[in-house]
Design an enzyme around this catalytic site. Structure first.
Site, PDB file in Angstrom:
ATOM      1  N   ASP A   1       0.854  -1.188   0.000  1.00 10.10           N
ATOM      2  CA  ASP A   1       0.000   0.000   0.000  1.00 10.10           C
ATOM      3  C   ASP A   1       0.889   1.238   0.000  1.00 10.10           C
ATOM      4  O   ASP A   1       2.093   1.152   0.253  1.00 10.10           O
ATOM      5  CB  ASP A   1      -0.909  -0.003   1.237  1.00 10.10           C
ATOM      6  CG  ASP A   1      -2.228   0.720   1.001  1.00 10.10           C
ATOM      7  OD1 ASP A   1      -2.192   1.952   0.763  1.00 10.10           O
ATOM      8  OD2 ASP A   1      -3.280   0.069   1.045  1.00 10.10           O
TER       9      ASP A   1
ATOM     10  N   ASP B   1       3.441   1.076  -4.979  1.00  7.75           N
ATOM     11  CA  ASP B   1       2.674   1.863  -5.939  1.00  7.75           C
ATOM     12  C   ASP B   1       2.250   0.898  -7.033  1.00  7.75           C
ATOM     13  O   ASP B   1       3.069   0.487  -7.863  1.00  7.75           O
ATOM     14  CB  ASP B   1       3.529   2.996  -6.507  1.00  7.75           C
ATOM     15  CG  ASP B   1       2.810   3.805  -7.583  1.00  7.75           C
ATOM     16  OD1 ASP B   1       1.671   3.451  -7.961  1.00  7.75           O
ATOM     17  OD2 ASP B   1       3.402   4.792  -8.068  1.00  7.75           O
ATOM     18  N   VAL B   2       0.982   0.524  -7.042  1.00  7.98           N
ATOM     19  CA  VAL B   2       0.531  -0.531  -7.953  1.00  7.98           C
ATOM     20  C   VAL B   2       0.593  -0.127  -9.415  1.00  7.98           C
ATOM     21  O   VAL B   2       0.476  -0.977 -10.301  1.00  7.98           O
ATOM     22  CB  VAL B   2      -0.899  -0.999  -7.603  1.00  7.98           C
ATOM     23  CG1 VAL B   2      -0.929  -1.662  -6.237  1.00  7.98           C
ATOM     24  CG2 VAL B   2      -1.906   0.148  -7.696  1.00  7.98           C
TER      25      VAL B   2
ATOM     26  N   TYR C   1     -15.089   3.654 -14.346  1.00  9.20           N
ATOM     27  CA  TYR C   1     -15.142   2.593 -13.341  1.00  9.20           C
ATOM     28  C   TYR C   1     -15.758   1.329 -13.929  1.00  9.20           C
ATOM     29  O   TYR C   1     -15.230   0.225 -13.742  1.00  9.20           O
ATOM     30  CB  TYR C   1     -15.940   3.056 -12.118  1.00  9.20           C
ATOM     31  CG  TYR C   1     -15.827   2.116 -10.943  1.00  9.20           C
ATOM     32  CD1 TYR C   1     -14.636   2.008 -10.235  1.00  9.20           C
ATOM     33  CD2 TYR C   1     -16.912   1.342 -10.536  1.00  9.20           C
ATOM     34  CE1 TYR C   1     -14.520   1.147  -9.153  1.00  9.20           C
ATOM     35  CE2 TYR C   1     -16.806   0.477  -9.456  1.00  9.20           C
ATOM     36  CZ  TYR C   1     -15.609   0.388  -8.768  1.00  9.20           C
ATOM     37  OH  TYR C   1     -15.498  -0.476  -7.700  1.00  9.20           O
TER      38      TYR C   1
ATOM     39  N   LYS D   1     -13.460  -2.124 -14.320  1.00  9.32           N
ATOM     40  CA  LYS D   1     -13.840  -3.303 -13.549  1.00  9.32           C
ATOM     41  C   LYS D   1     -14.313  -4.446 -14.450  1.00  9.32           C
ATOM     42  O   LYS D   1     -14.155  -5.623 -14.098  1.00  9.32           O
ATOM     43  CB  LYS D   1     -14.905  -2.935 -12.515  1.00  9.32           C
ATOM     44  CG  LYS D   1     -14.361  -2.095 -11.367  1.00  9.32           C
ATOM     45  CD  LYS D   1     -13.221  -2.802 -10.640  1.00  9.32           C
ATOM     46  CE  LYS D   1     -12.742  -2.063  -9.413  1.00  9.32           C
ATOM     47  NZ  LYS D   1     -11.685  -2.788  -8.679  1.00  9.32           N
TER      48      LYS D   1
ATOM     49  N   THR E   1     -17.246   0.377   2.854  1.00  8.44           N
ATOM     50  CA  THR E   1     -15.803   0.601   2.841  1.00  8.44           C
ATOM     51  C   THR E   1     -15.526   2.091   2.687  1.00  8.44           C
ATOM     52  O   THR E   1     -16.421   2.863   2.326  1.00  8.44           O
ATOM     53  CB  THR E   1     -15.132  -0.138   1.666  1.00  8.44           C
ATOM     54  OG1 THR E   1     -15.538   0.474   0.435  1.00  8.44           O
ATOM     55  CG2 THR E   1     -15.503  -1.616   1.650  1.00  8.44           C
TER      56      THR E   1
ATOM     57  N   THR F   1     -16.678   3.741  -0.483  1.00  7.81           N
ATOM     58  CA  THR F   1     -18.104   4.028  -0.624  1.00  7.81           C
ATOM     59  C   THR F   1     -18.401   5.492  -0.344  1.00  7.81           C
ATOM     60  O   THR F   1     -19.391   6.041  -0.828  1.00  7.81           O
ATOM     61  CB  THR F   1     -18.928   3.136   0.325  1.00  7.81           C
ATOM     62  OG1 THR F   1     -18.541   1.775   0.135  1.00  7.81           O
ATOM     63  CG2 THR F   1     -20.411   3.254   0.050  1.00  7.81           C
TER      64      THR F   1
END
EC number: 1.1.1.-
Length: 250
Positions: free
Chosen positions: A38, A64-65, A156, A160, A191, A194
């Site tokens: 993370d 850092d993804v 999004y 996804k 979460t 949200t």
């Protein structure tokens, strides 16, 4: 049943909070050694401390993804600390509302980088160690609107949906090398992410859930636990909706 993940080493992205933190704690409870990747060091180290206080084994790696070098460093650190890697959970993700007219190219590119390209980078970096383990598992987190798109969420929805198809492609590519790849498809969840969903959209989504409420991170964690375990040894390439029945009524 205890120690369902004994002998597993799991790297969980986005593990500092929300769905990722729930997975990290649940995996550790069942005997896995957990690496939390993370950017939020303070929160991630808090999760690590909780796991260790409960008798588990975990460490934090700054990840850092969206950066290939960062991925390579994270995998190397996991291997150095725990001797290998058996499990990758790609949980990190972002969301912001915006239809095709409102979305900027900068917003689109950021969403693609974090939600989609990051999973490609993660699989690419982790696959040598997962293959070496002889029983690797990749779990990618999509979203129900990656299956059933909604208006006003162009990037999004697109990213996804891409997660689901990319997972299936990877499942086919690595099935004969001992690595399973599956997707969890959450419905509405309680979460931090949200908080970025407009209240009217959240209310509408909740009204469509047959169970009448949002899910909790532990619900996703338990699904991921199953897919990471040897109980799921004959399961690859699937979408697992965890959505309170939402997808049934769509």
């Amino acid at each position: 049943m205890a120690n369902r993940l004994a002998g597993k080493v799991a790297l969980i992205t986005g593990g500092a909070s929300g769905l990722g933190a729930a997975q990290a704690k649940r995996f550790a409870e069942e005997g896995a050694k957990v690496v939390i990747g993370d950017l939020n060091e303070e929160m991630a180290k808090g999760v690590v401390a909780e796991i260790r206080a409960a008798g588990g084994d975990a460490l934090f790696i700054r990840l850092d993804v969206t950066d290939a070098a960062s991925w390579n460093n994270a995998i190397a650190a996991a291997v150095e600390a725990f001797g290998g890697l058996t499990t990758l959970s790609n949980t990190a993700g972002i969301i912001h509302p915006g239809g095709f007219e409102e979305e900027s190219i900068e917003g689109w590119n950021k969403m693609v980088a974090v939600n989609q390209t990051a999973i490609f980078l993660g699989i690419k970096a982790a696959i040598p160690e997962l293959v070496k383990s002889g029983n690797g598992s990749i779990i990618n987190i999509s979203s129900l609107i990656g299956m059933f798109p909604t208006a006003g969420n162009a990037s999004y929805c697109a990213t996804k949906a891409a997660v689901r198809i990319m997972s299936k492609a990877a499942a086919l590519e690595f099935v004969d090398r001992g690595v399973r790849v599956n997707t969890i498809v959450p419905g509405g969840m309680n979460t931090p992410i949200t908080a970025n969903v407009p209240p009217d959209v959240l209310k509408q989504q909740t009204s469509q859930i047959p169970m009448g409420k949002l899910g909790d991170p532990i619900d996703i964690a338990n699904g991921a636990l199953f897919l990471a375990s040897d109980e799921a040894k004959y399961i690859t390439g699937v979408d697992l909706p965890i959505d309170g029945g939402w997808s049934v009524g769509v």
